[in-house]
Write a protein that holds these residues in place. Structure first.
Motif, PDB file in Angstrom:
ATOM      1  N   PRO A  46      17.131  -1.376  17.287  1.00  0.00           N
ATOM      2  CA  PRO A  46      17.919  -0.200  16.887  1.00  0.00           C
ATOM      3  C   PRO A  46      19.034   0.158  17.863  1.00  0.00           C
ATOM      4  O   PRO A  46      20.059   0.701  17.449  1.00  0.00           O
ATOM      5  N   THR A  47      18.866  -0.157  19.151  1.00  0.00           N
ATOM      6  CA  THR A  47      19.939   0.140  20.106  1.00  0.00           C
ATOM      7  C   THR A  47      21.153  -0.727  19.839  1.00  0.00           C
ATOM      8  O   THR A  47      22.293  -0.238  19.771  1.00  0.00           O
ATOM      9  N   SER A  48      20.933  -2.033  19.664  1.00  0.00           N
ATOM     10  CA  SER A  48      22.048  -2.925  19.349  1.00  0.00           C
ATOM     11  C   SER A  48      22.646  -2.595  17.980  1.00  0.00           C
ATOM     12  O   SER A  48      23.866  -2.665  17.793  1.00  0.00           O
ATOM     13  N   CYS A  49      21.797  -2.260  17.018  1.00  0.00           N
ATOM     14  CA  CYS A  49      22.304  -1.920  15.687  1.00  0.00           C
ATOM     15  C   CYS A  49      23.097  -0.616  15.703  1.00  0.00           C
ATOM     16  O   CYS A  49      24.063  -0.462  14.943  1.00  0.00           O
ATOM     17  N   ALA A  50      22.717   0.318  16.571  1.00  0.00           N
ATOM     18  CA  ALA A  50      23.508   1.538  16.724  1.00  0.00           C
ATOM     19  C   ALA A  50      24.896   1.204  17.249  1.00  0.00           C
ATOM     20  O   ALA A  50      25.902   1.768  16.794  1.00  0.00           O
ATOM     21  N   ALA A  51      24.946   0.272  18.207  1.00  0.00           N
ATOM     22  CA  ALA A  51      26.249  -0.184  18.705  1.00  0.00           C
ATOM     23  C   ALA A  51      27.041  -0.850  17.584  1.00  0.00           C
ATOM     24  O   ALA A  51      28.249  -0.629  17.444  1.00  0.00           O
ATOM     25  N   GLY A  52      26.365  -1.671  16.774  1.00  0.00           N
ATOM     26  CA  GLY A  52      27.041  -2.347  15.669  1.00  0.00           C
ATOM     27  C   GLY A  52      27.607  -1.370  14.655  1.00  0.00           C
ATOM     28  O   GLY A  52      28.722  -1.564  14.148  1.00  0.00           O
ATOM     29  N   ARG A  53      26.868  -0.311  14.359  1.00  0.00           N
ATOM     30  CA  ARG A  53      27.381   0.709  13.435  1.00  0.00           C
ATOM     31  C   ARG A  53      28.638   1.365  14.009  1.00  0.00           C
ATOM     32  O   ARG A  53      29.612   1.625  13.282  1.00  0.00           O
ATOM     33  N   ALA A  54      28.618   1.629  15.301  1.00  0.00           N
ATOM     34  CA  ALA A  54      29.785   2.244  15.939  1.00  0.00           C
ATOM     35  C   ALA A  54      30.982   1.310  15.919  1.00  0.00           C
ATOM     36  O   ALA A  54      32.122   1.755  15.762  1.00  0.00           O
ATOM     37  N   VAL A  55      30.739   0.001  16.077  1.00  0.00           N
ATOM     38  CA  VAL A  55      31.835  -0.971  16.016  1.00  0.00           C
ATOM     39  C   VAL A  55      32.533  -0.902  14.661  1.00  0.00           C
ATOM     40  O   VAL A  55      33.766  -0.849  14.583  1.00  0.00           O
ATOM     41  N   LEU A  56      31.763  -0.903  13.587  1.00  0.00           N
ATOM     42  CA  LEU A  56      32.361  -0.801  12.249  1.00  0.00           C
ATOM     43  C   LEU A  56      33.166   0.482  12.108  1.00  0.00           C
ATOM     44  O   LEU A  56      34.260   0.494  11.514  1.00  0.00           O
ATOM     45  N   GLN A  57      32.644   1.565  12.656  1.00  0.00           N
ATOM     46  CA  GLN A  57      33.341   2.847  12.582  1.00  0.00           C
ATOM     47  C   GLN A  57      34.654   2.804  13.355  1.00  0.00           C
ATOM     48  O   GLN A  57      35.694   3.273  12.871  1.00  0.00           O
ATOM     49  N   VAL A  58      34.625   2.224  14.543  1.00  0.00           N
ATOM     50  CA  VAL A  58      35.837   2.146  15.370  1.00  0.00           C
ATOM     51  C   VAL A  58      36.882   1.261  14.697  1.00  0.00           C
ATOM     52  O   VAL A  58      38.080   1.584  14.697  1.00  0.00           O
ATOM     53  N   ILE A  59      36.462   0.132  14.131  1.00  0.00           N
ATOM     54  CA  ILE A  59      37.406  -0.750  13.447  1.00  0.00           C
ATOM     55  C   ILE A  59      38.156   0.018  12.366  1.00  0.00           C
ATOM     56  O   ILE A  59      39.382  -0.121  12.206  1.00  0.00           O
ATOM     57  N   LYS A  60      37.427   0.857  11.642  1.00  0.00           N
ATOM     58  CA  LYS A  60      38.039   1.615  10.548  1.00  0.00           C
ATOM     59  C   LYS A  60      38.892   2.770  11.068  1.00  0.00           C
ATOM     60  O   LYS A  60      40.056   2.923  10.681  1.00  0.00           O
ATOM     61  N   GLU A  61      38.338   3.582  11.951  1.00  0.00           N
ATOM     62  CA  GLU A  61      39.006   4.805  12.371  1.00  0.00           C
ATOM     63  C   GLU A  61      40.193   4.540  13.294  1.00  0.00           C
ATOM     64  O   GLU A  61      41.196   5.270  13.248  1.00  0.00           O
ATOM     65  N   GLU A  62      40.094   3.526  14.142  1.00  0.00           N
ATOM     66  CA  GLU A  62      41.156   3.263  15.112  1.00  0.00           C
ATOM     67  C   GLU A  62      42.101   2.155  14.664  1.00  0.00           C
ATOM     68  O   GLU A  62      42.938   1.707  15.447  1.00  0.00           O
ATOM     69  N   LYS A  63      41.937   1.711  13.409  1.00  0.00           N
ATOM     70  CA  LYS A  63      42.840   0.699  12.828  1.00  0.00           C
ATOM     71  C   LYS A  63      42.969  -0.531  13.728  1.00  0.00           C
ATOM     72  O   LYS A  63      44.051  -1.038  13.986  1.00  0.00           O
ATOM     73  N   VAL A  64      41.823  -0.997  14.194  1.00  0.00           N
ATOM     74  CA  VAL A  64      41.776  -2.118  15.125  1.00  0.00           C
ATOM     75  C   VAL A  64      42.288  -3.403  14.473  1.00  0.00           C
ATOM     76  O   VAL A  64      42.998  -4.196  15.097  1.00  0.00           O
ATOM     77  N   GLN A  65      41.915  -3.611  13.217  1.00  0.00           N
ATOM     78  CA  GLN A  65      42.355  -4.831  12.528  1.00  0.00           C
ATOM     79  C   GLN A  65      43.874  -4.869  12.408  1.00  0.00           C
ATOM     80  O   GLN A  65      44.497  -5.906  12.640  1.00  0.00           O
ATOM     81  N   GLU A  66      44.489  -3.767  12.070  1.00  0.00           N
ATOM     82  CA  GLU A  66      45.943  -3.711  11.972  1.00  0.00           C
ATOM     83  C   GLU A  66      46.593  -3.947  13.337  1.00  0.00           C
ATOM     84  O   GLU A  66      47.618  -4.609  13.453  1.00  0.00           O
ATOM     85  N   ASN A  67      45.957  -3.416  14.385  1.00  0.00           N
ATOM     86  CA  ASN A  67      46.476  -3.662  15.731  1.00  0.00           C
ATOM     87  C   ASN A  67      46.428  -5.149  16.072  1.00  0.00           C
ATOM     88  O   ASN A  67      47.369  -5.696  16.668  1.00  0.00           O
ATOM     89  N   ALA A  68      45.338  -5.814  15.685  1.00  0.00           N
ATOM     90  CA  ALA A  68      45.232  -7.254  15.919  1.00  0.00           C
ATOM     91  C   ALA A  68      46.344  -8.004  15.205  1.00  0.00           C
ATOM     92  O   ALA A  68      46.914  -8.968  15.739  1.00  0.00           O
ATOM     93  N   ARG A  69      46.669  -7.573  14.003  1.00  0.00           N
ATOM     94  CA  ARG A  69      47.739  -8.233  13.250  1.00  0.00           C
ATOM     95  C   ARG A  69      49.096  -8.045  13.917  1.00  0.00           C
ATOM     96  O   ARG A  69      49.829  -9.021  14.142  1.00  0.00           O
ATOM     97  N   VAL A  70      49.423  -6.820  14.273  1.00  0.00           N
ATOM     98  CA  VAL A  70      50.752  -6.518  14.814  1.00  0.00           C
ATOM     99  C   VAL A  70      50.917  -7.062  16.230  1.00  0.00           C
ATOM    100  O   VAL A  70      51.894  -7.758  16.543  1.00  0.00           O
ATOM    101  N   VAL A  71      49.974  -6.750  17.090  1.00  0.00           N
ATOM    102  CA  VAL A  71      50.083  -7.189  18.480  1.00  0.00           C
ATOM    103  C   VAL A  71      49.914  -8.708  18.571  1.00  0.00           C
ATOM    104  O   VAL A  71      50.600  -9.375  19.357  1.00  0.00           O
ATOM    105  N   GLY A  72      49.030  -9.260  17.741  1.00  0.00           N
ATOM    106  CA  GLY A  72      48.865 -10.714  17.734  1.00  0.00           C
ATOM    107  C   GLY A  72      50.135 -11.433  17.327  1.00  0.00           C
ATOM    108  O   GLY A  72      50.501 -12.460  17.925  1.00  0.00           O
ATOM    109  N   ALA A  73      50.837 -10.911  16.326  1.00  0.00           N
ATOM    110  CA  ALA A  73      52.098 -11.530  15.904  1.00  0.00           C
ATOM    111  C   ALA A  73      53.136 -11.469  17.014  1.00  0.00           C
ATOM    112  O   ALA A  73      53.886 -12.434  17.242  1.00  0.00           O
ATOM    113  N   ALA A  74      53.190 -10.345  17.726  1.00  0.00           N
ATOM    114  CA  ALA A  74      54.134 -10.211  18.837  1.00  0.00           C
ATOM    115  C   ALA A  74      53.802 -11.181  19.966  1.00  0.00           C
ATOM    116  O   ALA A  74      54.694 -11.805  20.562  1.00  0.00           O
ATOM    117  N   LEU A  75      52.510 -11.325  20.258  1.00  0.00           N
ATOM    118  CA  LEU A  75      52.101 -12.244  21.312  1.00  0.00           C
ATOM    119  C   LEU A  75      52.371 -13.689  20.912  1.00  0.00           C
ATOM    120  O   LEU A  75      52.837 -14.497  21.734  1.00  0.00           O
TER     121      LEU A  75
END
Length: 439
Positions: free
Chosen positions: A315-344
């Protein structure tokens, strides 16, 4: 017994050299050892306080940032309440996480029931996926790619096509097909998927019983040198393998969770929906966790025998995993990977123009590579130069890794919070590292 930690480099190196087994001591990147004391988002600090940009993501395990406060808080809250609960008993945290992972899978017509089996690691997830495919189909033979890496356990090694990762005594019933490498593949540059799909048919005919359990594919090969599957390859492979009774297993251990930028899962770039998906590393942002996500009917036969992973639904690792999904959505991490990755990637192309030793730069999102060659015409791999640049990058404050079947690639897989402001520093550090070769 005191739990105080001696952070000095010499003492840490002495203890590791004395008490680590030879198998674990071998996995040392630099000529001189390093001790990291702190990490925050895309940055690391060594024991002496020097700051680095982490372009390795601690082997792609850090997805949303070192010690991300939301992930740490979720894990701490759960650990203080109940650190571990065996999967023999019900617990709401992994149950919620399974539901959320299933919801993150593609389901265009709403007719796929995705189910989840949590494991301790990606290698165990690969083992389980192989067992699941063989059990469901009744076939033994599996196909894998020649430069694939799927893990160090015996079964995962059997579908790994890089000799440096393979040890004696692996199980059989695996046939390897050529990588659809668009830079140095057997059919030449930019040959597309077609001739490599024909090789799948030939391999099934020549090296299997004619019926197969499936094929396992990384949508972007990680340790293979950041080799992206060309358009039509994964969908075409699925069609051919399914016609012979098999399944498509997508290994998203490195490419998943938004890292490629355009999609949550790397295989989505080809419009294909796998039968089984393997995931780990970035799923827990550094907390040990893996998972197999499969169509419900494919996982069903596994109920006939026990299958248990001790910490898989921790449950401790799964709690971290749930937070990861939340951060990806709320902080637009995937979009950042697309934009910054293209620039790099654009800056990496500039590096290639300036340094003839670079044969190719490639990748998607924040999953990129620089491949070194002795001659751009012959494309002979140059692991010696790669090692020299790798060492020089450390002096420039950059942490990355060597990759590829010949260790001739530099792999750039930073936490997906890498910023646009970091791109110039990464470029300048790499340029200095390459410049030292000429000096």
């Amino acid at each position: 017994m005191s739990l105080q930690t001696d952070w000095t480099l010499d003492e840490t190196a002495r203890r590791r050299g004395t008490y680590y087994a030879a198998s674990q001591r071998r996995f040392v990147p630099f000529n001189e050892p390093m001790v990291f004391r702190k990490g925050s988002m895309q940055y690391l600090w060594d024991a002496e306080g020097r700051k680095y940009i982490d372009l390795l993501g601690m082997n792609v395990c850090i997805s949303v940032g070192h010690s991300h406060p939301k992930v740490v808080a979720a894990a701490m809250e759960q650990a203080q309440e109940l650190t571990h609960c065996t999967a023999m008993f019900y617990h709401p945290v992994p149950a919620h996480f399974a539901e959320e992972l299933a919801a993150a899978m593609p389901n265009p017509n709403g007719n796929i029931e995705w189910v989840v089996h949590f494991t301790n690691s990606g290698s165990e997830a690969v083992d389980l996926a192989m067992t699941m495919a063989r059990g469901y189909t009744g076939n033994l033979d599996l196909l894998a790619l020649r430069s694939a890496y799927h893990g160090p356990t015996a079964a995962a090694q059997s579908v790994t096509g890089i000799s440096g990762w393979r040890h004696p005594g692996m199980p059989g019933n695996v046939a390897f097909v050529p990588d659809p490498n668009q830079y140095r593949g057997i059919f030449g540059e930019n040959a597309g998927a077609g001739p490599y799909l024909d090789e799948i048919d030939r391999t099934i005919h020549a090296a299997t019983s004619g019926q197969v359990a499936g094929i396992i594919i990384e949508s972007v090969q990680g340790y293979g040198g950041i080799i992206e599957m060309p358009k039509g390859y994964m969908s075409g492979a699925a069609e051919r393998v399914r016609a012979r009774g098999g399944l498509l297993i997508a290994d998203e251990v490195q490419a998943g969770f938004g890292r490629t930028g355009e999609h949550m899962w790397g295989f989505e770039a080809d419009g294909v929906i796998p039968d089984i998906v393997v995931m780990a590393k970035g799923i827990g942002n550094g907390f040990p966790l893996g998972a197999v996500v499969a169509r419900k009917e494919i996982a069903a036969p596994m109920a006939e025998k026990f299958m248990f992973h001790t910490y898989g639904a921790n449950p401790t690792s799964c709690a971290a995993g749930r937070a990861v999904l939340q951060v990806i959505k709320e902080e637009k991490v995937q979009e950042n990977a697309r934009v910054v990755g293209a620039a790099l990637l654009e800056r990496l192309h500039q590096l290639k123009e300036n340094h003839p030793v670079i044969g190719d730069v490639r990748g998607r999102g924040l999953m990129l590579a620089i491949e070194m060659v002795k001659d751009r015409n012959t494309k002979e791999p140059d692991p010696q130069t790669t090692a020299a640049v790798f060492e020089a990058c450390r002096e420039s404050g950059l942490i990355l890794s060597k990759s590829g079947p010949y260790q001739s690639c530099l792999r750039l897989v930073p936490p997906m919070c890498l910023s646009a402001a970091d791109v110039d520093q990464v470029y300048e550090g790499l340029d200095r590292a390459f410049g030292r070769l000429a000096g």
